[in-house]
Scaffold this motif. Structure first.
Motif: not given
Length: 363
Positions: A290-296
Motif C-alpha cells: 500500500t505504500h509507494d514502491r520505493d518506500t523502505r
C-alpha cells in the motif's frame, strides 16, 4: 587456551555467550506477502542466542549494576512470557546472578525446559488474577519473591526505561544495513523495542512512520482485555514503556492469521518465528503493498521458530484451537476509533489511543 594456559586470540570468534548478541541479519520478504517488485526487510532477531530480548536483558542488568541497584550476586526476579526469561538467564550467567522467572501455564513447555537448563528457577502461577489475568497474577508472585530476599531485584520490563534504551543498537544496525528506514513495523508488548528502535530511527529520519502490531484481546491500545492465545505481544495492563505518540497506526491480528503468516514464511523464506513474527509479517506485507514502491520498510522479527514447535507448528495444537485452514488474509478491516467495537480479526486503526489518559495521539 593453549597448553601454556594462555587465551588464544581467534579473530571474529566469541569468547563469551553474550558476545553473540546483536549484528543480526536482514532478509528481503516478498511473495506471498507482497507482489513482485515489492516487499519489506525483516530484521531476524532469532539469530540472537535467546531472541530479541537478549538485548534489553543484558542492558537492564548492566545498568542496574552500574547504578548500584543490583548488588553483586543478588537474585534477579521477573515476570515473563518466555523470551525475556531467556535473555535474563543469559544476563545472569554473564554477570553471575541467580535468576527466578515467573510465568504461567501458557508458557511453551520447551521454553520452561530451556530456562531450567540455562540455570533459571521457574515459578509458575496456577490461577489468573480476577481482573488482571495471568499477567497480573505473575506480577503479584514476583512481589512475593522479592519480599523474601532483601537484595533481590526486578528489572520491571514494562516500566523500566532501560528496556527501551537496550534496543538502540538494533536501530543502529538497521541504519547500517538499510541506509534509511521510512516505515517501521513492530509488535507491541512491553513497549520496549517499539519505543527504543523508533526513537533512534526518527533521529535519522524525522518522517519515519511507525506501525504497531498488537493481538486481539489486548488492552494496550484501548481494546478490552480477553483471553489471549498469542504470547510475546499484547498485554492486559498498560505498560509505561509504550510511546503512544510514536505510532501512526495500530493493527490487531488474530492467532489464526499469525499462524498462516508464520507457516507461509517458513515455506517460502526458510526464516520464520512465533506469534509476533507472523503478526508483524502480515502487517509489513500490507504496508509493502500500500505504500509507494520505493518506500523502505523494516519489520522486526523478535525470535525464531524453535520455541513454537508445540504450538504454531504443531498441527494437533493448531487444529484443537481452530487455527488451521485459514484463508490467507489480504486486507485488514478498519475501525475509526479503538473503542468503536471489539475486534476479532486483523483490523487497522489510525486513531492511536493512550488508554492511560484516554487521549487520541495518532494521526
Amino acid at each position: 587456551m593453549n597448553r601454556f594456559g594462555n587465551l588464544i586470540d581467534v579473530p571474529n570468534a566469541a569468547h563469551h555467550p553474550h558476545a553473540l548478541v546483536g549484528n543480526t541479519p536482514v532478509l528481503r520478504i516478498g511473495a506471498p506477502f507482497a507482489p513482485a517488485g515489492r516487499g519489506f526487510w525483516a530484521k531476524l532477531e532469532g539469530f540472537n542466542p535467546g531472541g530479541m530480548k537478549d538485548r534489553p536483558a543484558l542492558h537492564m542488568v548492566a545498568s542496574a549494576r552500574r547504578r548500584g541497584e543490583l548488588a553483586p550476586g543478588a537474585r534477579i526476579v521477573e515476570s515473563t512470557s518466555g523470551t525475556l526469561g531467556l535473555g535474563l538467564a543469559l544476563a545472569g550467567m554473564t554477570y553471575r546472578h541467580p535468576v527466578s522467572v515467573v510465568t504461567d501455564p501458557g508458557l511453551e513447555p520447551i521454553v520452561a525446559r530451556m530456562l531450567t537448563a540455562f540455570g533459571a528457577q521457574v515459578e509458575t502461577v496456577t490461577e489468573p488474577h480476577p481482573t488482571g489475568g495471568w499477567q497480573q497474577a505473575r506480577r503479584e508472585r514476583v512481589a512475593e519473591l522479592l519480599a523474601r530476599e532483601d537484595t533481590a531485584w526486578c528489572p520491571d520490563q514494562y516500566g523500566n526505561p532501560d528496556n527501551s534504551e537496550g534496543y538502540a543498537p538494533l536501530a543502529m544496525e538497521l541504519l547500517a544495513q538499510l541506509g534509511r528506514v521510512d516505515v517501521l513495523v513492530c509488535a507491541v508488548g512491553t513497549g520496549g523495542h517499539s519505543a527504543g528502535v523508533a526513537r533512534v530511527l526518527r533521529e535519522a529520519n524525522p518522517d519515519l512512520k511507525v506501525i504497531g502490531v498488537d493481538t486481539i484481546s489486548s488492552t494496550i491500545f484501548g481494546q478490552p482485555a480477553g483471553p489471549r492465545l498469542m504470547r510475546g505481544l499484547g498485554s492486559s495492563i498498560h505498560p509505561r514503556n509504550v510511546d503512544y505518540e510514536m505510532f501512526a497506526e495500530i493493527h490487531w491480528v488474530a492467532p489464526a492469521e499469525a499462524v498462516w503468516a508464520c507457516r507461509a514464511l517458513a515455506a517460502t523464506r526458510y526464516a520464520t518465528g512465533g506469534w509476533s513474527v507472523g503478526a508483524v509479517a502480515l502487517v509489513a506485507g500490507w504496508a509493502a503493498r500500500t505504500h509507494d514502491r520505493d518506500t523502505r520498510i523494516a519489520a522486526v522479527f523478535p525470535d525464531g521458530p524453535h520455541r513454537y514447535f508445540d504450538t504454531v507448528y504443531n498441527d494437533i495444537y493448531c487444529a484443537a484451537n481452530g487455527l488451521l485452514d485459514t484463508t490467507p488474509p489480504t486486507e485488514p478491516d478498519r475501525i475509526a476509533h479503538p473503542t468503536e467495537r471489539v475486534v476479532d480479526s486483523w483490523t487497522r486503526c489510525t486513531t492511536v489511543l493512550d488508554p492511560r489518559g484516554f487521549a487520541a495521539v495518532g494521526r
